[in-house]
Design an enzyme around this catalytic site. Sequence first.
Site, PDB file in Angstrom:
ATOM      1  N   THR A  24      20.201  66.701  15.721  1.00  0.00           N
ATOM      2  CA  THR A  24      19.428  65.457  15.784  1.00  0.00           C
ATOM      3  C   THR A  24      18.004  65.614  15.271  1.00  0.00           C
ATOM      4  O   THR A  24      17.270  64.627  15.216  1.00  0.00           O
ATOM      5  CB  THR A  24      19.394  64.923  17.226  1.00  0.00           C
ATOM      6  N   GLY A  25      17.577  66.812  14.921  1.00  0.00           N
ATOM      7  CA  GLY A  25      16.279  66.984  14.279  1.00  0.00           C
ATOM      8  C   GLY A  25      15.178  67.499  15.173  1.00  0.00           C
ATOM      9  O   GLY A  25      14.006  67.204  14.923  1.00  0.00           O
ATOM     10  N   GLY A  46      17.977  66.778  22.824  1.00  0.00           N
ATOM     11  CA  GLY A  46      18.906  66.069  21.955  1.00  0.00           C
ATOM     12  C   GLY A  46      20.088  66.952  21.615  1.00  0.00           C
ATOM     13  O   GLY A  46      20.028  68.182  21.727  1.00  0.00           O
ATOM     14  N   GLU A  54      51.579  58.109  10.119  1.00  0.00           N
ATOM     15  CA  GLU A  54      50.268  57.524   9.849  1.00  0.00           C
ATOM     16  C   GLU A  54      50.364  56.010   9.712  1.00  0.00           C
ATOM     17  O   GLU A  54      49.436  55.291  10.118  1.00  0.00           O
ATOM     18  CB  GLU A  54      49.673  58.145   8.577  1.00  0.00           C
ATOM     19  N   HIS A 108      50.230  54.570  13.204  1.00  0.00           N
ATOM     20  CA  HIS A 108      48.846  54.519  13.697  1.00  0.00           C
ATOM     21  C   HIS A 108      48.112  53.311  13.112  1.00  0.00           C
ATOM     22  O   HIS A 108      47.480  52.523  13.834  1.00  0.00           O
ATOM     23  CB  HIS A 108      48.098  55.791  13.311  1.00  0.00           C
TER      24      HIS A 108
END
Length: 622
Positions: free
Chosen positions: A211-212, A207, A430, A433
Amino acid sequence: MRPSLPKNGFVYLLIIVALFALVYSLVAPSEAVREIPLNHVAQYVQQGQVKALTIRNDGVINLVVDESGHDVRYVSRKEIDVGLGETLTQLGVSAEQLATVNELVVLKPSLWENWSLILIQVVPLALIGLFLILMLRQAQSGNNQAISFGKSRARMFTGDRPTSTFGDVAGADEAKQELQEVVEFLKEPDKFTALGARIPKGVLLVGSPGTGKTLMARAVAGEAGVPFFSISGSEFVEMFVGVGASRVRDLFDQAKRNSPCIIFIDEIDAVGRQRGAGLGGSHDEREQTLNQILVEMDGFDTDTKIIVIAATNRPDILDPALLRPGRFDRRVILDKPDRRGREAIFGVHVRGKPLEKDVSLDTLARQTPGFTGADIENVVNEAAILAARRNKRSIGMEEFQEATERVIAGPERRSRLITDKEKRLIAYHEAGHALVQTSMPNCDPVHKISVIARGLAGGYTLTLPEDDRTLYTKSKFEDELAGLMGGRVAEQLVFGDVTTGASNDLRRATQLARSMVTEYAMTETLGQRTFGQKEELIFLGREIAEQRDYSEQVASQIDQEIKAITDKAHSRAQDVLVAKRVVLDAIANRLIEKETIEAPELNAIISQGDASAEQPAAPEPA
């Protein structure tokens, strides 16, 4: 943790001698006293020159004699069983002469004198004995040091006090189920052996970072109830050849003595890279360590109940012999959690923390797409820190949203000084965008726009997808490219000039357009094929070059296609901003005034601008 004592016998010897010399110099008498025979003592007594005389129980006589007006100290010795008076009488001293002595005191030996005798008599022997013992031990441990250097450094856990359980793991139900079967196999092996099933030799946890994988291994250690050995792949490798293989042998020897048990190797790619790719040649230390791991996992001695769990985020660089069945039988994938998984992970990390009533874990899960378990833990921790900074007794939704933005874009830098002109330029950038992305049907919804610097960005436009997505369409990429071009187009449209603020947007747009052409075949001119083979040095685990499998003519066509895609995105963004120039000005002016606009207010400004544009113009008077 107590510091380890030096192991050199000479060091101990020097320390003891130095302390003894120091104490003796501070406490021992500084004047040298001359020893005289008893007949001289008798003469001094007969002549009446003795001013003071003391005698100790061990027969030592101390006397002070007046010689020409100066006090001189002498020391003499007599037999212990014979009294001083009897001794002096035998030497010709009369009773009247003894009575002329000013002071005659019989004292026991002083504390210092007792200890000085002990030190003088015992310390040299003790020093010699200690020196011989230390030298003997050092000689015997000459070979043991090399042996201990090759000992395994794995930490052993018995499982009596588990730090983590499967209840602490969320968002990876399939991976949890795979490892629960391994734990059950160790607890109830008869259930599986009755059906002819064999215990798996190894489980590879794969992983991306965060992700643990390590958390899952800790949960297995807490649930298994068997000895658990934990070690990192880098702890096998040393600068001396053969040490890694020796540590592997020692680790598996310990595991066999404590079987059934589990061995967890974190970051196994440190020693499990493909053989033959080492910079040190075929006898590289990592290769010897890997060879020993291969033999221990599936060699001649296979009748063991040892399960090896390994974790890596680079399975593509591992040696094929390590990945074959019989060694790592199972490959458990720990992917980034989906929305339900993120909600469950939030539930784990907010456990025990005071939350306000407006906190919705489902909303937080929707606002954090692509977050790993480590990212979510960081969000919860940052939210708690923000609440404490604001002197609150509970964590609210405002803190969680601020923490999410901190993790995504970095902390706000409100102290950064910018001019009004630069602030106006950032606001239009911005706003461009946000307006283009809102106008494109396949772009993710705009969550927030701001001209306050965060991290390295002067301003930012935050978009969050409504649902998790694994597949992307060509139209999605084209709309995203148009949104990336919105900032540069707004600068050109309003100011008639361009700035360096769009450098990151252009880089991302170019990379996306190249991927569309060379990896995803999203172009009609070049056909349905991919271009280029990426080469990486396995030993370093890094891409070093891209091998061309196409001609120069095709390379020119690829460049033309990339330019065509980016030019089309630029043109689409320009069409939107020209048509909605009034809305662009309204968003930019609101940003300059308020500095931050949330999604509801942005949508209201856009809707109001669109409604005013659709109203028919008033007829001119005749």
